[in-house]
Design an enzyme around this catalytic site. Structure first.
Site: not given
Ligand code: SAH
Length: 351
Positions: A92, A105, A112, A116, A119, A216, A333
């Protein structure tokens, strides 16, 4: 095996051209076709003799991205792409339009492995890391499709950029090259979930990009429940890396904080966060979590978000509440690839 020509630096391309017994100026022509004119095949390099185009085709391959699906937000013109790579994997990419220009972006991996809990990108694990040319290819495909030049890049798509360190460094080198896109390093943000040794490695490169850290949570208990990476590198280790990073590079660190209802959004969390960050050159970006249907995370109420931001500001921390862009097109994401690979069907306009 054919070589991945778009991942080569200018100097490396010159060497390859020399090895083929060709004059050096050809390298300049080819590099321009690849990184300025953004062609997708050697056939399009029309000022090269046919025999040379053939020989390039025999020795090299141009990895790129083809549009698999494209969704345009009705609210704010944000465009989300699902791109297919040469081996059929999909990633994406998002194009956002701001007053100061276009931001893309990009993804750094297919899937990944960071796990998390909130995510969507990580739900199926990681398939593979992207090549430098495949990260670049996302920028180029978006530029071609819209007839634009991109001014800013955020590495906040699928994947963990610091888990694909070498390829990401090479991507940065290529995309900032003045012979290519010439995008300023200060116009690039790299986001990490907090792989501490890699933050130090990045620090040693002393780049002028913006480091975003997905924090977070204000303490280990909450952070470990949301982000498994915290079990390997806890908040204290992460914070000392960030402090050192900011000091060494003189660059403000940007902390991402997704507010999840009842998990990390209380005023007490805000106060604890403020004391963690006190005195550091930093900025906090608050965003109500994007609700992903497979996760239990629900977004915080607007008044909770406001209160959280107020507590931070009152303690001298600079904070912005991020606007949500593309909420109607699964712009968060990993959601689009997920809907595609999970159901094998998708809604939206096909190209
Ligand atoms: N792996 C990297 C970059 C990709 S994610 C990282 O973790 O930073 C980009 C951002 O989106 C990160 O801050 C991640 O924590 C956040 N993110 C992922 N899923 C999300 C969601 N459902 N709602 C809000 N932010 C989210």
């Amino acid at each position: 095996m054919k070589k991945d020509i778009r991942s080569l630096t200018y100097g490396e391309l010159e060497n390859e051209i020399k090895a083929l017994g060709l004059p050096r100026f050809r390298a300049g022509q080819i590099y321009r076709w690849l990184h300025v004119s953004l062609v997708e095949s050697f056939e399009e390099m029309t000022d090269l003799p046919k025999s040379l185009r053939q020989s390039l085709n025999d020795n090299f391959v141009i990895f790129g991205c083809t549009i698999e699906m494209k969704l345009v937000s009705e609210y704010d013109s944000t465009i989300k792409y699902l791109f297919a790579l040469n081996d059929g994997e999909v990633i994406e990419t998002v194009l956002m339009k701001y007053k100061y220009g276009y931001t893309v972006c990009v993804s750094s991996q297919v899937g990944c492995r960071m796990g998390c809990k909130f995510c969507a990108s990580t739900l199926g694990g990681v398939v593979r890391s992207l090549l430098p040319s495949e990260i670049l290819g996302q920028v180029y495909a978006v530029e071609r499709d819209n007839g634009i030049r991109v001014s800013h890049i955020v590495m906040m798509g699928m994947g963990e950029p610091l888990d694909n360190f070498d390829n990401v460094m090479r991507f940065l080198q290529l995309v900032t090259d003045e012979k290519g896109q010439n995008i300023g390093m200060r116009h690039i943000s790299l986001s990490t979930c907090g792989i501490v040794p890699k933050i130090y490695e990045l620090m040693d490169k002393n780049l002028q990009l913006t480091l975003s850290v997905s924090l977070h949570a204000p303490n280990d208990e909450i952070r470990s429940s949301m982000m498994p990476v915290n079990n390997a590198y806890n908040i204290e280790k992460l914070m000392s890396a960030c402090r050192e990073y900011a000091k060494k590079t003189s660059r403000r660190i940007s902390f991402e904080y997704a507010l999840v209802r009842g998990v990390n959004d209380t005023a007490a969390c805000a106060a604890e966060l403020a004391s963690r960050l006190g005195g550091m050159l930093c900025h906090v970006n608050l965003i109500p979590v994007n609700e992903v249907k497979e996760t239990k995370c629900r977004e915080s109420y607007p008044e909770t978000v406001k209160k959280f931001a107020d507590v931070l500001s009152s303690k001298g921390i600079t904070v912005t509440v991020r606007r949500k862009l593309g909420a109607d097109i699964n712009a968060a994401c990993g959601q689009l690839r997920r809907s595609r690979t999970a159901n094998n069907s998708a809604t939206g306009e096909r190209n």
